[in-house]
Design a protein around this motif. Structure first.
Motif, short mmCIF file in Angstrom:
data_model
loop_
_atom_site.label_atom_id
_atom_site.label_comp_id
_atom_site.label_asym_id
_atom_site.label_seq_id
_atom_site.Cartn_x
_atom_site.Cartn_y
_atom_site.Cartn_z
N LYS A 1 -28.91 -20.43 -7.12
CA LYS A 1 -29.74 -21.40 -6.40
C LYS A 1 -28.88 -22.43 -5.65
CE LYS A 1 -33.48 -21.15 -9.81
NZ LYS A 1 -34.16 -21.88 -10.93
N GLN A 2 -27.65 -22.64 -6.14
CA GLN A 2 -26.77 -23.63 -5.53
C GLN A 2 -25.97 -23.05 -4.36
OE1 GLN A 2 -24.31 -25.27 -8.69
NE2 GLN A 2 -26.04 -25.25 -10.15
N TYR A 3 -26.08 -21.75 -4.14
CA TYR A 3 -25.31 -21.07 -3.09
C TYR A 3 -26.26 -20.28 -2.18
CZ TYR A 3 -21.09 -22.19 -5.76
OH TYR A 3 -20.07 -22.85 -6.42
N PRO A 4 -26.91 -20.95 -1.25
CA PRO A 4 -27.92 -20.29 -0.42
C PRO A 4 -27.38 -19.21 0.50
CG PRO A 4 -27.44 -22.50 0.41
CD PRO A 4 -26.78 -22.39 -0.92
N ASN A 5 -26.07 -19.16 0.70
CA ASN A 5 -25.48 -18.17 1.60
C ASN A 5 -24.94 -16.95 0.86
OD1 ASN A 5 -25.96 -19.68 3.97
ND2 ASN A 5 -24.19 -20.98 3.49
N ILE A 6 -25.24 -16.85 -0.43
CA ILE A 6 -24.86 -15.66 -1.21
C ILE A 6 -26.06 -14.72 -1.26
CG2 ILE A 6 -24.21 -14.77 -3.49
CD1 ILE A 6 -21.90 -16.17 -2.20
N LYS A 7 -25.82 -13.46 -0.91
CA LYS A 7 -26.86 -12.43 -0.96
C LYS A 7 -26.56 -11.48 -2.12
CE LYS A 7 -28.71 -8.55 1.74
NZ LYS A 7 -28.57 -7.74 2.98
N ILE A 8 -27.62 -10.98 -2.77
CA ILE A 8 -27.47 -10.10 -3.93
C ILE A 8 -27.97 -8.70 -3.60
CG2 ILE A 8 -28.08 -9.74 -6.35
CD1 ILE A 8 -26.35 -12.24 -5.77
N VAL A 9 -27.20 -7.68 -3.98
CA VAL A 9 -27.64 -6.29 -3.85
C VAL A 9 -27.47 -5.60 -5.22
CG1 VAL A 9 -27.09 -6.09 -1.40
CG2 VAL A 9 -25.32 -5.53 -3.08
N PRO A 10 -28.29 -4.56 -5.54
CA PRO A 10 -29.24 -3.89 -4.66
C PRO A 10 -30.54 -4.65 -4.46
CG PRO A 10 -29.31 -2.90 -6.82
CD PRO A 10 -28.18 -3.89 -6.85
N ASN A 11 -30.83 -5.66 -5.31
CA ASN A 11 -32.02 -6.49 -5.17
C ASN A 11 -31.79 -7.73 -6.01
OD1 ASN A 11 -33.05 -5.95 -7.97
ND2 ASN A 11 -33.22 -3.88 -7.15
N ALA A 12 -32.76 -8.64 -5.99
CA ALA A 12 -32.60 -9.92 -6.68
C ALA A 12 -32.39 -9.77 -8.18
CB ALA A 12 -33.82 -10.80 -6.41
N ASP A 13 -32.87 -8.68 -8.77
CA ASP A 13 -32.74 -8.47 -10.21
C ASP A 13 -31.60 -7.55 -10.59
OD1 ASP A 13 -34.88 -10.16 -10.94
OD2 ASP A 13 -36.31 -8.60 -10.40
N GLY A 14 -30.82 -7.11 -9.61
CA GLY A 14 -29.63 -6.32 -9.91
C GLY A 14 -29.94 -4.90 -10.36
N VAL A 15 -28.91 -4.23 -10.88
CA VAL A 15 -29.05 -2.87 -11.37
C VAL A 15 -28.56 -2.84 -12.82
CG1 VAL A 15 -26.77 -2.21 -10.46
CG2 VAL A 15 -28.46 -0.44 -10.98
N PHE A 16 -29.30 -2.15 -13.70
CA PHE A 16 -28.96 -2.12 -15.12
C PHE A 16 -28.00 -0.98 -15.42
CE2 PHE A 16 -33.06 -4.31 -15.08
CZ PHE A 16 -32.79 -5.40 -15.90
N THR A 17 -26.89 -1.31 -16.08
CA THR A 17 -25.91 -0.31 -16.51
C THR A 17 -26.19 0.20 -17.91
OG1 THR A 17 -24.39 -1.92 -17.51
CG2 THR A 17 -24.14 -1.50 -15.14
N GLY A 18 -27.03 -0.54 -18.66
CA GLY A 18 -27.24 -0.19 -20.07
C GLY A 18 -26.00 -0.45 -20.91
N TRP A 19 -25.00 -1.13 -20.33
CA TRP A 19 -23.70 -1.32 -20.99
C TRP A 19 -23.13 0.03 -21.43
CZ3 TRP A 19 -26.75 -5.66 -23.46
CH2 TRP A 19 -26.53 -6.87 -22.80
N ASP A 20 -23.40 1.04 -20.64
CA ASP A 20 -22.96 2.41 -20.92
C ASP A 20 -21.82 2.76 -19.97
OD1 ASP A 20 -22.82 5.34 -20.45
OD2 ASP A 20 -24.47 5.40 -21.89
#
Length: 342
Positions: free
Chosen positions: A206-225
């Motif tokens: 929220k403090q860095y408005p110029n940072i974009k996240i991929v693949p989406n706002a909730d990220g991708v789950f690795t399952g720690w695998d």
């Protein structure tokens, strides 16, 4: 809090001695400070050690088998039990890949074995509560390590995962100059540690408005695998998306991601991860990983051993003090950040 990564190298040998007491399979993490904090938080005493010969303990880990962090966690639990002089036959370890329902069954199996305490790394914050209530009704002490559960009678001993994420995210975004795209990789969906890290990551985002996240706002789950993470990284690189990012959030899977980038002969971007031994070794090896910049935030696997200490302390009637401002029956470890950059 930030520290130079090079200062932590000597700690590898220190923790390796503890880990080596039960298994050679785990890669030690470099955070002796965090390891000591875990033991101190559990409040070990001579009485705790003497009590080991009196009780039977169950230990449940329901996922990420093969992940160095989880392997080390189980290893330190065994090592701590051995250090207290506990009989090997009195420690039952169930260490397998399963879902929350499977771990619920595992905990019930430990209850049926007549253990006095169960130390466990939970697959879900809420789903294990029915079995934990059964354990409480049977007079069994329950200690959740690495992540928290919502059962009101269980004790929780874990890293402050919100702060963990905040430290790594701020370092990463600052390394990127406050602008650019981050590949946001997460842990296991439903795991409380992952949920807390997501809160911390987004607090800083929220403090860095110029940072974009991929693949989406909730990220991708690795399952720690490790195998799944390697495949995700290879697919990400081969798709051409890696060439468009300026940073990576790894959440414990940094080694596998770095290996994939190296194998593809791609230049490294800054990466924030945990103080897993394999990732730290990469950061400290400029010959084989030239140009690699990274931050390792402490998330000590020795909570496995500290959980054994806490269980014995509670069984012995000793006082455990919850951390100020934390959830009830909760002891929080305070993470620090170790980094390597130009």
């Amino acid at each position: 809090m930030k520290h130079s990564l090079s200062r932590s190298v000597a700690a590898l040998a220190t923790l390796a001695v503890v880990v080596g007491a039960c298994s050679g399979s785990a890669t030690p993490s470099p955070s002796a400070a965090a390891s000591a904090a875990a033991s101190a938080a559990a409040g070990a005493s001579q009485g705790t050690a003497l009590a080991a010969g009196t009780y039977k303990i169950g230990y449940s880990n329901g996922g990420s088998v093969g992940n160095g962090f989880r392997e080390e966690q189980v290893c330190t639990a065994k090592a701590q039990w051995k250090a207290y002089g506990g009989d090997t036959s009195a420690l039952t370890v169930i260490h397998r890949n399963t879902d929350a329902a499977g771990q619920l069954s595992d905990i019930r199996s430990l209850i049926a074995k007549g253990v006095n305490a169960i130390v466990f790394n939970p697959n879900d914050a809420n789903a294990l509560n029915p079995a934990l209530a059964e354990a409480h009704a049977a007079g069994i002490v329950t200690v959740s390590v690495d992540q928290y559960v919502t059962d009101p009678n269980a004790w929780n001993l874990y890293n402050n995962q919100v702060k963990y994420a905040e430290l790594g995210a701020k370092w990463l975004f600052d390394q990127m100059g406050g602008t650019g795209t981050v590949w946001y990789t997460r842990g296991a969906a439903g795991a409380s540690a992952d949920s807390d890290r997501d809160i911390g990551f987004k607090n800083i985002l929220k403090q860095y408005p110029n940072i974009k996240i991929v693949p989406n706002a909730d990220g991708v789950f690795t399952g720690w695998d490790p195998a799944k993470t390697t495949q995700l990284a290879n697919d990400f690189i081969q798709s051409g998306q890696y060439d468009k990012i300026q940073g990576i959030w790894a959440s414990g899977m940094g080694k596998q991601i770095v290996d994939a980038i190296k194998a593809a002969n791609k230049p490294f971007v800054p990466i924030a991860d945990a103080d897993i031994g394999g990732f730290v070794a990469q950061l400290l090896d400029p010959t084989n990983f030239p140009g690699l910049k990274g931050a390792a935030v402490t998330n000590t696997a020795s909570v496995g051993g500290a959980g054994i200490t806490m269980a014995l302390q509670l069984l012995g009637g000793e006082t455990v003090t919850a951390s100020a401002g934390a959830k009830p029956n909760t002891v929080l470890l305070d993470p620090v950040l170790l980094d390597k950059h130009d």
